[in-house]
Structures are given as C-alpha cells and as structure tokens.
Design an enzyme around this catalytic site. Structure first.
Site, PDB file in Angstrom:
ATOM      1  N   HIS A 126      -0.319   2.115  -1.277  1.00 46.48           N
ATOM      2  CA  HIS A 126      -0.058   2.466  -2.676  1.00 46.48           C
ATOM      3  C   HIS A 126       0.826   3.706  -2.818  1.00 46.48           C
ATOM      4  O   HIS A 126       0.794   4.389  -3.843  1.00 46.48           O
ATOM      5  CB  HIS A 126      -1.387   2.682  -3.410  1.00 46.48           C
ATOM      6  CG  HIS A 126      -1.395   2.134  -4.802  1.00 46.48           C
ATOM      7  ND1 HIS A 126      -1.256   2.898  -5.918  1.00 46.48           N
ATOM      8  CD2 HIS A 126      -1.526   0.854  -5.249  1.00 46.48           C
ATOM      9  CE1 HIS A 126      -1.301   2.151  -7.006  1.00 46.48           C
ATOM     10  NE2 HIS A 126      -1.465   0.893  -6.625  1.00 46.48           N
ATOM     11  N   GLU A 155       1.337  -2.069   3.106  1.00 49.58           N
ATOM     12  CA  GLU A 155       2.202  -2.019   1.930  1.00 49.58           C
ATOM     13  C   GLU A 155       2.395  -0.586   1.437  1.00 49.58           C
ATOM     14  O   GLU A 155       1.451   0.188   1.403  1.00 49.58           O
ATOM     15  CB  GLU A 155       1.570  -2.875   0.827  1.00 49.58           C
ATOM     16  CG  GLU A 155       2.347  -2.913  -0.465  1.00 49.58           C
ATOM     17  CD  GLU A 155       1.732  -3.866  -1.468  1.00 49.58           C
ATOM     18  OE1 GLU A 155       1.891  -3.645  -2.685  1.00 49.58           O
ATOM     19  OE2 GLU A 155       1.071  -4.845  -1.035  1.00 49.58           O
ATOM     20  N   ASP A 164       8.816  -7.589  -7.591  1.00 51.60           N
ATOM     21  CA  ASP A 164       7.919  -8.094  -8.619  1.00 51.60           C
ATOM     22  C   ASP A 164       8.760  -8.804  -9.664  1.00 51.60           C
ATOM     23  O   ASP A 164       9.678  -8.211 -10.237  1.00 51.60           O
ATOM     24  CB  ASP A 164       7.141  -6.923  -9.247  1.00 51.60           C
ATOM     25  CG  ASP A 164       6.037  -7.387 -10.184  1.00 51.60           C
ATOM     26  OD1 ASP A 164       6.334  -8.197 -11.078  1.00 51.60           O
ATOM     27  OD2 ASP A 164       4.900  -6.920 -10.041  1.00 51.60           O
ATOM     28  N   HIS A 189       5.332  -9.339  -5.262  1.00 54.32           N
ATOM     29  CA  HIS A 189       4.249  -8.541  -5.839  1.00 54.32           C
ATOM     30  C   HIS A 189       3.853  -9.171  -7.166  1.00 54.32           C
ATOM     31  O   HIS A 189       4.705  -9.520  -7.977  1.00 54.32           O
ATOM     32  CB  HIS A 189       4.775  -7.117  -6.044  1.00 54.32           C
ATOM     33  CG  HIS A 189       3.804  -6.151  -6.624  1.00 54.32           C
ATOM     34  ND1 HIS A 189       3.812  -5.803  -7.964  1.00 54.32           N
ATOM     35  CD2 HIS A 189       2.813  -5.424  -6.061  1.00 54.32           C
ATOM     36  CE1 HIS A 189       2.866  -4.910  -8.180  1.00 54.32           C
ATOM     37  NE2 HIS A 189       2.250  -4.661  -7.050  1.00 54.32           N
ATOM     38  N   ASP A 217      -2.935  -1.937   1.425  1.00 53.36           N
ATOM     39  CA  ASP A 217      -2.001  -1.359   0.458  1.00 53.36           C
ATOM     40  C   ASP A 217      -2.212   0.149   0.422  1.00 53.36           C
ATOM     41  O   ASP A 217      -3.229   0.642  -0.063  1.00 53.36           O
ATOM     42  CB  ASP A 217      -2.249  -1.959  -0.927  1.00 53.36           C
ATOM     43  CG  ASP A 217      -1.195  -1.537  -1.942  1.00 53.36           C
ATOM     44  OD1 ASP A 217      -0.346  -0.682  -1.607  1.00 53.36           O
ATOM     45  OD2 ASP A 217      -1.229  -2.058  -3.071  1.00 53.36           O
ATOM     46  N   GLU A 230       7.564  -3.192  -4.851  1.00 49.47           N
ATOM     47  CA  GLU A 230       7.144  -3.356  -6.235  1.00 49.47           C
ATOM     48  C   GLU A 230       7.805  -2.337  -7.157  1.00 49.47           C
ATOM     49  O   GLU A 230       7.901  -2.552  -8.365  1.00 49.47           O
ATOM     50  CB  GLU A 230       5.622  -3.240  -6.354  1.00 49.47           C
ATOM     51  CG  GLU A 230       5.076  -1.846  -6.057  1.00 49.47           C
ATOM     52  CD  GLU A 230       3.572  -1.832  -5.928  1.00 49.47           C
ATOM     53  OE1 GLU A 230       2.890  -1.500  -6.904  1.00 49.47           O
ATOM     54  OE2 GLU A 230       3.075  -2.167  -4.824  1.00 49.47           O
TER      55      GLU A 230
END
Length: 381
Positions: A185, A209, A257, A284, A183, A235
C-alpha cells in the site's frame, strides 16, 4: 445517434457511477471515481460532459483524445478518472449498439475464463487464518491481503516479524498450489521495502504490491534488482507515459485501474506497452460492479493478462457490497476462482437504476483515514 444526457450518482460505500444516454434510448454505464474525492471527479465529469453532449457516442477514440488532450493542462487522477468512467460508458453503448460484448470489439477473446482473487484484509491479522480458509472453501485459488497496518519509516524487527507471520500463515493455509499476494500500500520507505521483500521471499508470494509510493519510482530499479519476488504496482499511475519508467525499471506486474487510468481505451494501450517488456497485467479493482465488468472485458481480450482483483466482501464495503446495484448477478458468479466469459452485450452488467437513483438521494462522503506515527507525524495510509 447522439449523446443526449450524462448523469452521475454517488452511491455507497464510496463509488461514483455515470450514466450516458443517447437520443435513441441506448444507455451506457461507467464508474469514474477517485476514492475519497468522488465529488471532485463528479464535477470533472460535468465539465467534460459539455463537450460530449450532442456528439456521436461511437467515436470513442476521438472523444478520448479530446477529453485527455484537448485541454492545455492534462493528466492526474481526477481528470483521468473522469475520462475513465465516460470511456467505459461509451464502450458499453458501442457494445449494445452492435449487439456484442466489448471484448469482441477489442479483437475477440483470447481466453474463456478469467482468474480472480479475493481479499482477506490483513491490517489486523487476528482473523487471517479463518478468512483464508473461507476463501479456499469458496473456491478461490488466490487471495490478497495488506502486508501491514501502520508501518514505521524504519520498521522494527517486530513489525517485520508480523509481516512475515502473515505470509507464513497464508502459505500454510493455502498450500503450495494456491497463491497469495501482499499489498504494501505504499506504506514502506525504500529501505523498509528492501527488508520486507527479503523477509517474505521464502514464502513465494505471487507478488508484492506497491512496495513503495509512486513518487519514489526512481528507486524501483534498486528494489527489483535485489529481489526474486515479483513487484506489482500501478493503481496510482494513470497513463502509458506514467507506466513507462516502472516498466523500464523492471516491474513484473502492471496494475492499472480501469476507473483511474483512462478507462478501457488507455488500459488496453498500457497492456500493449507492458507486453513489450514481458510484463503481466493484473488490473486494480477494489471498486464497484461497473469497474469490474469493464476490467473483465479487457481481461478476456488481453494476451498478457494475469489475474483480476474484485471487491466482493472487501473491508471497504461497509454500507453496500459489490452486487447490490446489479439486476443480473450471473456475470459475477465465480466458478473455482474464475469468471466465465459470456456474450452479453456491452460491458455485460445490468445496473439496477432504481437502486442507484435511490442511493444517490443520500450521497456518501467517504474519506480515507489519516494515520499518524507515535510522534504525531503523518503516516502513509
């Protein structure tokens, strides 16, 4: 049957639950939250509740249309998350009313079990080998970890090397038959993301991700065309229309999500659009048990589902963990890295209402950290 009462509860570590009750006593639960802005979403739920009180809870689609499009100003994380939690709760009521799990109301199951992955942190890699080994011993076949901590706008060779080291350790511990995901982020700039994807490709991650922040989706096609590593994100996208540019750019894995992207109703539509692009769904869910229960219901009924995130033991859960607010933990018992389908009605989660009400007496005020580079400028968290 009419909606009689809607309540919200701020519960540690950083969650918001909502409870919808009908005039004949049926109760549905949802999880509407933007992490770090839970109080704002709580207010949005209160505003939307003004419309729902007194109405038929089974008119889920009509309510979704009004709540998302009935106001002139639409979309965004706060409104979409408020709608998401209410939508989850209405589907929960519908399942309990009909005596069926939500996945049966969505057309019936297409699989008997759902593959899930575990988190192993990764911001600070000192314990990475031990954490990976623990998850293998727990039976998980896939894990996810942060690719880095704070990342420079133009990472040094040393920073890239530490990301590679994480990937190398993961592949060494997991072997060729298990998977890991990284991830990023949204911490990387586009040039940095290019270098990161190239550097980790030899270790065959299941996906990377959020290699770039969502405001830079116009550059996603550049990244995807230059790598064989599957790219995942979503997400911080909240609707079909938000996902469309990413799908057109060559996204491999969509990660809506269910507590942000309009709930069960909109996530199902996102999955259908993604299927038209041969894109897999990996919802997510670093949140609580209601969000996970809703995600699993979608996973059981969605053909292009890949894998499910879950937050047991995740590093965010310092004051409470995934199952601290449920009475029956069986639906969240993972066998060999899978959640097994059951026919419990609604979302299949039994909320410990007493624990939730007690927790809300001391509401949290969780905020994500604010990071800064060495020169004092803001860094992506």
């Amino acid at each position: 049957m009419k909606i009689a009462k809607i309540e919200t509860f701020l519960v540690p570590p950083r969650w918001l639950f909502c409870r919808v009750e009908t005039d004949d006593g049926l109760v549905g639960w949802g999880e509407p939250v933007v992490e770090g802005r839970a109080e704002v979403v709580r207010t949005a739920v209160d505003v939307l509740a003004e419309y729902l009180i007194g109405r038929d809870p089974l008119r889920i689609e009509d309510h979704w249309q009004v709540l998302t499009k009935g106001g002139f100003y639409r979309g965004g994380p706060v409104l979409s998350s408020a709608v998401a939690g209410l939508d989850q709760a209405l589907w929960d009521i519908a399942g309990r009313c009909y005596g069926a799990p939500v996945h049966r109301l969505l057309g019936g199951p297409v699989r008997d079990r759902v593959r899930v992955y575990a988190w192993v942190g990764g911001d600070e890699p000192a314990r990475l080998r031990e954490a990976l080994t623990e998850q293998v011993e727990a039976g998980f076949t896939a894990v996810k970890m942060n690719a880095s901590g704070l990342l420079s706008s133009m990472p040094t060779a040393a920073e890239i090397g530490r990301i590679v080291e994480r990937a190398e350790v993961a592949r060494e511990v997991l072997g060729p038959a298990r998977d890991f995901a990284l991830d990023a982020h949204g911490r990387a700039t586009v040039p940095a993301a290019r270098r990161i994807l190239a550097a980790v490709a030899p270790f065959h991650p299941m996906f990377v991700e959020e290699p770039v922040a969502p405001e830079h989706l116009s550059r996603l096609g550049d990244l995807v065309s230059g790598t064989t590593v599957p790219v995942a994100l979503g997400e911080r996208l909240y609707s079909r229309s938000d996902f469309l540019p990413a799908l057109q750019a060559g996204l491999s894995i969509a990660q809506p999500d269910l507590s942000h992207a309009g709930g069960i109703s909109e996530t199902r539509r996102i999955a259908a659009v993604a299927e038209a692009y041969d894109v897999q769904l990996a919802p997510h869910c670093p949140l609580g048990p209601i969000a996970l229960a809703a995600s699993l219901q979608v996973a059981f009924a969605t053909p292009n589902f890949l894998i499910q995130e879950q937050s047991a033991g995740i590093h965010y859960n310092t004051d409470a963990d995934l199952l601290d607010y449920v009475l029956d933990r069986a639906p969240f018992t993972f066998v060999d890295g899978y959640a097994v389908r059951n026919d419990l009605p609604g979302l299949g989660v039994s909320v410990d209402e007493a624990a939730v009400r007690e927790a809300d007496r001391r509401p949290h005020a969780w905020r994500n950290p604010v990071w800064r580079h060495d020169d004092g400028s803001l860094a992506e968290w």
